[in-house]
Scaffold this motif. Structure first.
Motif, mmCIF file in Angstrom:
data_model
loop_
_atom_site.group_PDB
_atom_site.id
_atom_site.type_symbol
_atom_site.label_atom_id
_atom_site.label_comp_id
_atom_site.label_asym_id
_atom_site.label_seq_id
_atom_site.Cartn_x
_atom_site.Cartn_y
_atom_site.Cartn_z
ATOM 1 N N THR A 133 0.832 -1.210 0.000
ATOM 2 C CA THR A 133 0.000 0.000 0.000
ATOM 3 C C THR A 133 0.863 1.255 0.000
ATOM 4 O OG1 THR A 133 -1.814 -1.114 1.159
ATOM 5 C CG2 THR A 133 -1.754 1.278 1.273
ATOM 6 N N ILE A 134 1.875 1.279 0.863
ATOM 7 C CA ILE A 134 2.751 2.448 0.940
ATOM 8 C C ILE A 134 3.485 2.657 -0.373
ATOM 9 C CG2 ILE A 134 4.768 3.427 2.107
ATOM 10 C CD1 ILE A 134 3.874 1.961 4.626
ATOM 11 N N ALA A 135 3.957 1.565 -0.988
ATOM 12 C CA ALA A 135 4.669 1.674 -2.261
ATOM 13 C C ALA A 135 3.758 2.237 -3.352
ATOM 14 C CB ALA A 135 5.208 0.306 -2.678
ATOM 15 N N CYS A 136 2.516 1.773 -3.397
ATOM 16 C CA CYS A 136 1.570 2.269 -4.394
ATOM 17 C C CYS A 136 1.249 3.743 -4.161
ATOM 18 C CB CYS A 136 0.291 1.440 -4.367
ATOM 19 S SG CYS A 136 0.462 -0.250 -4.998
ATOM 20 N N GLN A 137 1.058 4.118 -2.908
ATOM 21 C CA GLN A 137 0.739 5.508 -2.595
ATOM 22 C C GLN A 137 1.910 6.430 -2.952
ATOM 23 O OE1 GLN A 137 -2.117 6.839 -1.328
ATOM 24 N NE2 GLN A 137 -3.249 4.952 -1.029
ATOM 25 N N ARG A 138 3.117 5.997 -2.658
ATOM 26 C CA ARG A 138 4.279 6.822 -2.997
ATOM 27 C C ARG A 138 4.475 6.907 -4.510
ATOM 28 N NH1 ARG A 138 8.370 4.635 1.794
ATOM 29 N NH2 ARG A 138 7.642 6.097 3.407
ATOM 30 N N ALA A 139 4.135 5.836 -5.210
ATOM 31 C CA ALA A 139 4.204 5.880 -6.670
ATOM 32 C C ALA A 139 3.228 6.906 -7.222
ATOM 33 C CB ALA A 139 3.908 4.492 -7.245
ATOM 34 N N LEU A 140 2.056 7.011 -6.602
ATOM 35 C CA LEU A 140 1.083 8.018 -7.018
ATOM 36 C C LEU A 140 1.641 9.425 -6.846
ATOM 37 C CD1 LEU A 140 -2.251 6.603 -5.546
ATOM 38 C CD2 LEU A 140 -1.674 6.878 -7.957
ATOM 39 N N VAL A 141 2.293 9.679 -5.713
ATOM 40 C CA VAL A 141 2.863 10.996 -5.456
ATOM 41 C C VAL A 141 3.928 11.320 -6.497
ATOM 42 C CG1 VAL A 141 4.187 12.374 -3.813
ATOM 43 C CG2 VAL A 141 2.359 10.883 -2.992
ATOM 44 N N ALA A 142 4.771 10.324 -6.794
ATOM 45 C CA ALA A 142 5.841 10.546 -7.771
ATOM 46 C C ALA A 142 5.283 10.840 -9.159
ATOM 47 C CB ALA A 142 6.756 9.323 -7.810
ATOM 48 N N VAL A 143 4.221 10.137 -9.558
ATOM 49 C CA VAL A 143 3.647 10.323 -10.888
ATOM 50 C C VAL A 143 2.918 11.654 -11.004
ATOM 51 C CG1 VAL A 143 1.898 9.444 -12.483
ATOM 52 C CG2 VAL A 143 3.481 7.865 -11.374
ATOM 53 N N ARG A 144 2.190 12.021 -9.959
ATOM 54 C CA ARG A 144 1.333 13.207 -10.039
ATOM 55 C C ARG A 144 2.050 14.497 -9.657
ATOM 56 N NH1 ARG A 144 -4.840 11.910 -8.243
ATOM 57 N NH2 ARG A 144 -5.204 10.165 -9.669
ATOM 58 N N SER A 145 3.180 14.403 -9.021
ATOM 59 C CA SER A 145 3.891 15.600 -8.581
ATOM 60 C C SER A 145 4.261 16.465 -9.785
ATOM 61 C CB SER A 145 5.154 15.208 -7.808
ATOM 62 O OG SER A 145 5.836 16.354 -7.372
ATOM 63 N N GLY A 146 3.824 17.720 -9.763
ATOM 64 C CA GLY A 146 4.117 18.650 -10.843
ATOM 65 C C GLY A 146 3.143 18.606 -11.990
ATOM 66 N N HIS A 147 2.263 17.605 -12.009
ATOM 67 C CA HIS A 147 1.296 17.470 -13.098
ATOM 68 C C HIS A 147 -0.138 17.708 -12.636
ATOM 69 C CE1 HIS A 147 4.421 15.791 -15.702
ATOM 70 N NE2 HIS A 147 4.790 15.052 -14.673
ATOM 71 N N GLU A 148 -0.352 17.682 -11.324
ATOM 72 C CA GLU A 148 -1.690 17.890 -10.775
ATOM 73 C C GLU A 148 -1.639 18.995 -9.727
ATOM 74 O OE1 GLU A 148 -4.366 16.343 -11.735
ATOM 75 O OE2 GLU A 148 -3.682 14.564 -12.814
ATOM 76 N N ASP A 149 -2.805 19.469 -9.322
ATOM 77 C CA ASP A 149 -2.823 20.441 -8.237
ATOM 78 C C ASP A 149 -2.458 19.747 -6.931
ATOM 79 O OD1 ASP A 149 -5.069 19.041 -7.427
ATOM 80 O OD2 ASP A 149 -6.465 20.455 -8.332
ATOM 81 N N ALA A 150 -2.295 20.547 -5.882
ATOM 82 C CA ALA A 150 -1.792 20.006 -4.616
ATOM 83 C C ALA A 150 -2.667 18.886 -4.074
ATOM 84 C CB ALA A 150 -1.669 21.129 -3.591
ATOM 85 N N ALA A 151 -3.996 19.049 -4.174
ATOM 86 C CA ALA A 151 -4.901 18.045 -3.618
ATOM 87 C C ALA A 151 -4.768 16.723 -4.345
ATOM 88 C CB ALA A 151 -6.341 18.548 -3.682
ATOM 89 N N ARG A 152 -4.787 16.757 -5.683
ATOM 90 C CA ARG A 152 -4.734 15.525 -6.472
ATOM 91 C C ARG A 152 -3.323 14.957 -6.596
ATOM 92 N NH1 ARG A 152 -8.916 18.477 -8.089
ATOM 93 N NH2 ARG A 152 -10.894 17.411 -8.509
ATOM 94 N N ALA A 153 -2.334 15.766 -6.218
ATOM 95 C CA ALA A 153 -0.965 15.261 -6.170
ATOM 96 C C ALA A 153 -0.621 14.708 -4.785
ATOM 97 C CB ALA A 153 0.010 16.374 -6.541
ATOM 98 N N TYR A 154 -1.615 14.719 -3.875
ATOM 99 C CA TYR A 154 -1.462 14.162 -2.528
ATOM 100 C C TYR A 154 -0.327 14.829 -1.753
ATOM 101 C CZ TYR A 154 -4.440 10.514 -4.514
ATOM 102 O OH TYR A 154 -5.457 9.839 -5.131
ATOM 103 N N LYS A 155 -0.250 16.162 -1.863
ATOM 104 C CA LYS A 155 0.805 16.887 -1.161
ATOM 105 C C LYS A 155 0.626 16.843 0.354
ATOM 106 C CE LYS A 155 3.200 18.475 -4.658
ATOM 107 N NZ LYS A 155 4.607 18.074 -4.861
ATOM 108 N N GLY A 156 -0.618 16.701 0.806
ATOM 109 C CA GLY A 156 -0.865 16.719 2.238
ATOM 110 C C GLY A 156 -0.939 15.346 2.867
ATOM 111 N N ARG A 157 -0.404 14.351 2.191
ATOM 112 C CA ARG A 157 -0.493 12.975 2.720
ATOM 113 C C ARG A 157 0.857 12.506 3.239
ATOM 114 N NH1 ARG A 157 -5.291 10.131 1.159
ATOM 115 N NH2 ARG A 157 -6.572 11.429 -0.217
ATOM 116 N N GLY A 158 0.805 11.778 4.345
ATOM 117 C CA GLY A 158 1.994 11.138 4.888
ATOM 118 C C GLY A 158 1.753 9.644 4.971
#
Length: 218
Positions: A68-93
């Motif tokens: 789960t953690i690996a998949c979630q971090r992959a999402l952050v890596a893919v969406r970073s810079g391409h989506e807004d903060a909410a959809r790029a999961y900027k506020g997630r730990g």
């Protein structure tokens, strides 16, 4: 006993956390895409709108297993810079779920303290020997038993070690003698402190290891 508990200035005040139980979702969370669906389902259920500015003021902690953690971090890596903060999961730990940590701890204890169950000179301090003394089914490290079985063995072994150390620091022989002669809380507490200082002090163990370095180098 309450006065003898550890004290720290980092404690938060006693409070009640709001709990929002979630229903079961028909989502395959083993993939990266599935994790997106899980996040969206949770937001929908809690009525959290990613398009609203206040969404970015929230901090979301996602706990789970390593996949789960690996998949979630992959999402952050893919969406970073391409989506807004909410959809790029900027506020997630992300961190391992507490139960997953517990399982990993028990697995690690079995690996390091199990011993050799079939050796002629079986280590009496090993968990394999304790499991044999308790007349329980054999444990094979390559095919671990259920978590509850391994947890129970570790805890029974721990309790017995603590009681044995209690007899050592008190100079008593059987536990019955200890129960008959020690009736003061202060004496019991002093014995607990002695157990920690003599048998559970990591600094003392490190000092003992350092004394052996020269011999091991030879």
């Amino acid at each position: 006993m309450e006065k003898c508990q550890p004290v720290t200035g980092d404690m938060i005040e006693v409070h009640k956390t709001d709990v929002h139980p979630l229903p079961a979702f028909e989502v395959d969370e083993s993939s990266t895409v599935g994790n997106v669906e899980v996040n969206d389902c949770i937001d929908d259920e809690l009525r959290l709108d990613q398009d609203k500015p206040e969404y970015n003021r929230l901090v979301c902690l996602n706990a789970g297993d390593q996949l789960t953690i690996a998949c979630q971090r992959a999402l952050v890596a893919v969406r970073s810079g391409h989506e807004d903060a909410a959809r790029a999961y900027k506020g997630r730990g992300f961190f391992p779920g507490l139960f997953h940590c517990k399982m990993t701890d028990i697995h690690g204890l079995l690996e390091t303290h199990f011993g050799k169950p079939h050796a002629g000179n079986c280590n009496p301090g090993g968990l394999a020997y304790h499991n044999k003394c308790l007349d329980r089914l054999p444990i094979i490290l390559s095919s671990l038993p259920p978590f509850s079985t391994a947890w129970d063995l570790v805890m029974v072994s721990l309790y017995s070690r603590v009681l044995h150390c209690l007899l050592l620091v008190s100079g008593k022989a059987p536990l019955d003698e200890y129960l008959e002669t020690v009736t003061s809380w202060d004496v019991l507490h002093s014995h607990a402190v002695m157990i920690y200082q003599c048998y559970a002090n990591a600094d003392f163990v490190q000092e003992m290891r350092e004394r052996r370095i020269s011999e091991e180098m030879k």
